[in-house]
Design a protein around this motif. Structure first.
Motif, mmCIF file in Angstrom:
data_model
loop_
_atom_site.group_PDB
_atom_site.id
_atom_site.type_symbol
_atom_site.label_atom_id
_atom_site.label_comp_id
_atom_site.label_asym_id
_atom_site.label_seq_id
_atom_site.Cartn_x
_atom_site.Cartn_y
_atom_site.Cartn_z
ATOM 1 N N GLU A 112 1.075 -1.107 0.294
ATOM 2 C CA GLU A 112 0.009 0.056 -0.352
ATOM 3 C C GLU A 112 0.896 1.445 -0.117
ATOM 4 N N VAL A 113 0.429 2.339 -0.859
ATOM 5 C CA VAL A 113 1.210 3.701 -0.763
ATOM 6 C C VAL A 113 0.251 5.026 -1.268
ATOM 7 N N ILE A 114 0.155 5.559 0.098
ATOM 8 C CA ILE A 114 -0.721 6.440 0.706
ATOM 9 C C ILE A 114 -0.006 7.885 -0.064
ATOM 10 N N LEU A 115 -0.712 8.372 -1.032
ATOM 11 C CA LEU A 115 0.334 10.111 -1.463
ATOM 12 C C LEU A 115 -0.190 11.034 -0.260
ATOM 13 N N CYS A 116 0.565 11.752 -0.234
ATOM 14 C CA CYS A 116 -0.207 12.862 0.779
ATOM 15 C C CYS A 116 0.376 14.239 -0.158
ATOM 16 N N GLU A 117 -0.345 14.607 -0.702
ATOM 17 C CA GLU A 117 0.249 15.868 -1.525
ATOM 18 C C GLU A 117 -0.275 17.079 -1.649
ATOM 19 N N ILE A 118 -0.172 18.246 -1.062
ATOM 20 C CA ILE A 118 -1.115 19.468 -1.190
ATOM 21 C C ILE A 118 -1.423 20.018 -1.928
ATOM 22 N N THR A 143 -3.245 5.550 -3.234
ATOM 23 C CA THR A 143 -4.076 6.142 -2.203
ATOM 24 C C THR A 143 -3.844 7.793 -2.458
ATOM 25 N N VAL A 144 -4.113 8.263 -3.511
ATOM 26 C CA VAL A 144 -4.023 9.905 -2.788
ATOM 27 C C VAL A 144 -4.740 11.051 -2.372
ATOM 28 N N ILE A 145 -4.027 11.277 -1.594
ATOM 29 C CA ILE A 145 -4.874 12.111 -0.525
ATOM 30 C C ILE A 145 -4.106 13.729 -0.351
ATOM 31 N N ILE A 146 -6.034 14.456 -1.187
ATOM 32 C CA ILE A 146 -5.335 15.791 -0.851
ATOM 33 C C ILE A 146 -5.150 17.062 -0.451
ATOM 34 N N CYS A 147 -4.427 17.178 0.435
ATOM 35 C CA CYS A 147 -3.607 18.028 2.762
ATOM 36 C C CYS A 147 -2.201 18.167 2.749
ATOM 37 N N ASP A 148 -2.067 18.625 3.863
ATOM 38 C CA ASP A 148 -0.704 19.243 4.341
ATOM 39 C C ASP A 148 -0.441 18.032 5.118
#
Length: 294
Positions: A112-118, A143-148
């Motif tokens: 599993e890979v979580i990408l957290c990009e602002i 999984t891409v998450i748009i946040c700080d």
């Protein structure tokens, strides 16, 4: 953004920043400007160059080019992944161009890979203009998450085997990623006892005081710390580094733990030999880092 026209009427993008690399600039000839907009967080530019393919620029600083991006992406991914015994769950902070994702999912143990990009605009632009890098977004493990990134870390503790910080320079939205509170958040988000972080850590020729600060922070928080130097032609002075830190006091960060896998990853830059070699620092850098402990 600085664009100059030479005597032949050719246009050049000129990267110059008196704060981070005083007294010098780096220029790439422009064939065509493909995208230029202000996002919520930063100026985003993509242009087609004469010799480096498409180029992504954030706040007037080159982030990646199609010609040499693989060196940075592969090292950011495989230095920590090949230093961890079982890297199943990976968090990437930043990395909206998708290049690090593309490399991380090559590792057979990653589940599993979580990408957290602002900045969502960086992801959208990369998918359109840097498709070879952004192909990783289509992988089912991602999984891409748009946040700080800092805010995300505050909500997640003891969850990740590997955390990779793929940041721009310590200015604007990335500035906090070079401070101790951020390293504390990463440490708390790692799984015991083998958790590893890998962070973009600037250039030995220009940023040695900052590198010393980051190594000092890492050494206060982690029992195993090492700095790696990587060749990257379109970054200032052609070099960029990574700080790798492990919760495991017996971690051998400078040696890949699976040499067979390291040499079979379908890479263009990373190999087992390169893994070892990148931690062999020039004498002036080694001396500065050793003197910190005296």
């Amino acid at each position: 953004m600085t664009i100059r026209t030479d005597t032949r009427n050719n246009k050049w993008f000129c990267e110059a920043n008196s704060q981070f690399w005083p007294g010098q600039e780096f220029s790439i000839e422009i064939e065509e400007i493909l995208y230029q907009q202000r996002s919520k967080y930063q100026d985003v530019l993509v242009f087609k160059s004469k010799t480096y393919g498409n180029v992504l620029v954030l706040d007037d600083c080159i982030q990646c080019t199609e010609r040499d991006e693989f060196a940075y992406q592969e090292m950011a991914a495989f230095l920590p992944l090949l230093s961890h015994p079982d890297p199943k769950r990976v968090l990437i902070i930043g990395g909206g161009d998708g290049g690090v994702i593309r490399e991380v999912v090559k590792h057979p143990q990653v589940e599993e890979v979580i990408l957290c990009e602002i900045d969502e605009d960086v992801i959208d632009v990369s998918k359109k203009y840097l498709p070879n890098m952004a192909q990783g977004f289509a992988n089912s493990k991602v999984t891409v998450i748009i946040c700080d990134g800092c805010e995300y870390l505050k909500q997640h503790t003891n969850e990740f085997d590997v955390i990779i910080t793929d940041s721009s320079d310590p200015d604007g939205p990335a500035e906090v990623l070079f401070e101790e509170p951020y390293y504390l958040l990463m440490k708390a988000a790692l799984k015991q006892p083998y958790g590893i972080i890998c962070c973009q850590a600037e250039c030995i020729w220009l940023d040695l005081p900052l590198i010393k600060k980051l190594v000092r922070i890492g050494s206060r928080l982690f029992p195993s710390v090492a700095y790696a130097n990587v060749s990257t032609p379109t970054y200032p002075c052609g070099a960029l580094g990574f700080l790798v830190c492990s919760l495991n006091e017996n971690a051998k960060l400078t040696e890949p733990n699976n040499i067979k896998l390291a040499n079979e990853l379908n890479t263009k830059y990373y190999t087992a030999d390169i893994h070892r070699a990148c931690f062999a620092l020039p004498a002036f850098v080694r001396k500065e880092l050793e003197d910190m402990n005296k």
